[in-house]
Scaffold this active site. Structure first.
Site, PDB file in Angstrom:
ATOM      1  N   HIS A   1       2.567  34.896   1.497  1.00 51.15           N
ATOM      2  CA  HIS A   1       1.359  35.021   0.694  1.00 51.15           C
ATOM      3  C   HIS A   1       0.211  34.897   1.686  1.00 51.15           C
ATOM      4  O   HIS A   1       0.150  33.928   2.440  1.00 51.15           O
ATOM      5  CB  HIS A   1       1.301  33.925  -0.377  1.00 51.15           C
ATOM      6  CG  HIS A   1       0.321  34.195  -1.466  1.00 51.15           C
ATOM      7  ND1 HIS A   1       0.156  33.346  -2.544  1.00 51.15           N
ATOM      8  CD2 HIS A   1      -0.546  35.213  -1.677  1.00 51.15           C
ATOM      9  CE1 HIS A   1      -0.766  33.826  -3.363  1.00 51.15           C
ATOM     10  NE2 HIS A   1      -1.208  34.966  -2.848  1.00 51.15           N
ATOM     11  N   LEU A   2      -0.695  35.849   1.705  1.00 49.21           N
ATOM     12  CA  LEU A   2      -1.635  36.010   2.798  1.00 49.21           C
ATOM     13  C   LEU A   2      -2.458  34.746   3.053  1.00 49.21           C
ATOM     14  O   LEU A   2      -3.119  34.222   2.161  1.00 49.21           O
ATOM     15  CB  LEU A   2      -2.572  37.184   2.508  1.00 49.21           C
ATOM     16  CG  LEU A   2      -3.568  37.528   3.618  1.00 49.21           C
ATOM     17  CD1 LEU A   2      -2.884  37.792   4.941  1.00 49.21           C
ATOM     18  CD2 LEU A   2      -4.415  38.730   3.199  1.00 49.21           C
ATOM     19  N   HIS A   3      -2.431  34.281   4.322  1.00 50.64           N
ATOM     20  CA  HIS A   3      -3.189  33.099   4.708  1.00 50.64           C
ATOM     21  C   HIS A   3      -3.376  33.038   6.210  1.00 50.64           C
ATOM     22  O   HIS A   3      -2.575  33.559   6.977  1.00 50.64           O
ATOM     23  CB  HIS A   3      -2.487  31.814   4.238  1.00 50.64           C
ATOM     24  CG  HIS A   3      -1.138  31.583   4.855  1.00 50.64           C
ATOM     25  ND1 HIS A   3      -0.018  32.314   4.509  1.00 50.64           N
ATOM     26  CD2 HIS A   3      -0.720  30.708   5.817  1.00 50.64           C
ATOM     27  CE1 HIS A   3       1.021  31.890   5.204  1.00 50.64           C
ATOM     28  NE2 HIS A   3       0.634  30.930   6.016  1.00 50.64           N
ATOM     29  N   LEU A   4      -4.455  32.396   6.618  1.00 45.98           N
ATOM     30  CA  LEU A   4      -4.691  31.995   7.998  1.00 45.98           C
ATOM     31  C   LEU A   4      -4.564  30.479   8.088  1.00 45.98           C
ATOM     32  O   LEU A   4      -4.790  29.763   7.113  1.00 45.98           O
ATOM     33  CB  LEU A   4      -6.104  32.379   8.451  1.00 45.98           C
ATOM     34  CG  LEU A   4      -6.466  33.853   8.602  1.00 45.98           C
ATOM     35  CD1 LEU A   4      -7.946  33.976   8.965  1.00 45.98           C
ATOM     36  CD2 LEU A   4      -5.616  34.527   9.659  1.00 45.98           C
TER      37      LEU A   4
END
Length: 388
Positions: free
Chosen positions: A211-214
């Site tokens: 799940h998109l994250h930095l």
């Protein structure tokens, strides 16, 4: 009093409609910023006074620690610099290895988002610290300014370890986007601390949640990747090849301007890597120009590591290799590893998933040509646009 340990996350089958009001929509504190707040000069070790961004993030993070919202209490970590030329930094963080949520099963570099797996629509309301909002400039489109959430990583690597999340209900998989990367670059410039870094792990490169994250975190130690010289590849796009580092990398550099172009170029390179069947890690830090013509806090360095994808943990490894390890920061799980690890052993583990030098050079040349061709196309487009 501390909250009880988190229960198993609720999973939403694909056919169910999510609630109208999700946890992060319960009015997290807004942090609106403008480009005028970017700190472009005077950031050097050991670090100056905290910026408005630092105070907001660290104050909220420490308050969540006091409330018991993390999986463990993070005290000051035992730290040592390994003897050797690379100045590798080892840190003992035993609790992260035992208390961390088990990484998700990944089988593909382009695996779709799976609502049945843990994802960031399931985080508790208190885990969200801030909602970052860029104030539009006079020439920008106000509708283009969107928000990014800053949430705690419940199994922290270091002080202030957070996740930067685009709108979770978009259910974006872990493939880096220029929009999110630009916010990550801006966050580094909003901090007055040279030790605030941002990074990304792709699928097949130690990403544990699809799940998109930095990642963002504070590490109060300089790293060699901030100052090591690099070989120019495409100077017009700020691209170089970094050799004298724990892990050879593609290096993008900017003195602080052109963040949108930098984010776009890095994501163009990352997309080419995925098309070639390669995974990648990204690390953003303040650093010196590739030619060493200014000090370590003169601009931003973005390191991009192409690597062979691996979808299972390596048995018997002293540590996993992700963005921190490639940059020379080694969180290790046991006192024995912490006390006995040598630079030679660490470098062998760090470099194992990377490409051999001849292949890395061919790939770097290919990416330089790709960016040069894109720049040429942009110039032709601007030249051919009608004048009104």
């Amino acid at each position: 009093s501390p909250l009880p340990p988190p229960s198993s996350p609720t999973r939403h089958p694909p056919h169910l409609v999510l609630p109208q009001r999700l946890p992060w929509q319960q009015a997290p504190k807004d942090f609106a910023y403008h480009e005028d707040e970017f700190i472009l000069e005077g950031v050097a070790w050991p670090g100056a006074a905290l910026s408005r961004f630092d105070r907001a993030l660290l104050g909220a993070w420490q308050e969540r620690m006091a409330r018991g919202l993390f999986r463990y209490h993070l005290a000051e970590l035992p730290t040592r610099v390994l003897p050797g030329t690379m100045r590798l930094l080892a840190q003992l963080n035993a609790q992260r290895s035992t208390e961390r949520r088990r990484p998700q099963a990944v089988r593909s570099l382009t695996q779709p988002f799976d609502p049945q797996q843990f994802n960031f629509t399931q985080i508790r309301p208190g885990e969200v610290l801030l909602r970052l909002r860029r104030r539009p400039s006079a020439e920008s489109d106000p509708a283009a300014a969107d928000h990014v959430l800053v949430a705690i990583n419940v199994s922290p690597l270091e002080r202030g370890h957070v996740l930067l999340l685009p709108e979770p209900t978009l259910r974006l998989p872990q493939v880096l986007t220029p929009e999110l990367l630009r916010v990550g670059l801006e966050a580094v410039l909003l901090s007055a601390q040279p030790g605030f870094r941002v990074g990304f792990n792709s699928l097949g490169a130690s990403a544990s949640v699809n799940h998109l994250h930095l990642h963002g975190f504070y590490l109060a130690h300089p790293l060699l990747v901030e100052t090591a010289p690099a070989e120019p590849l495409c100077p017009a796009r700020g691209l170089s090849l970094l050799h004298e580092a724990p892990a050879p990398a593609l290096l993008f550099y900017t003195a602080g301007a052109g963040l949108e172009a930098l984010a776009r170029d890095a994501c163009t390179a990352a997309a080419r890597l995925l098309a070639l069947g390669l995974a990648y890690n990204v690390f953003v830090t303040r650093g010196a120009p590739p030619d060493g013509s200014a000090g370590p806090g003169a601009g931003l360095r973005l390191l991009l590591w192409p690597r062979r994808p691996r979808f299972e943990a390596e048995e018997g490894a002293a540590f996993n290799v992700a963005l921190c390890e490639l940059a020379g920061h080694l969180p290790v799980p046991t006192a024995a590893v912490f006390e006995e690890l040598s630079e030679t052993e660490a470098l062998r583990a760090i470099r194992r998933p990377l490409l051999p030098e001849p292949e890395m050079r061919r790939l770097a040349a290919d990416l330089a040509r790709l960016l040069e061709d894109e720049q040429l196309l942009c110039r032709l487009f601007q030249f051919q646009r009608p004048i009104h």
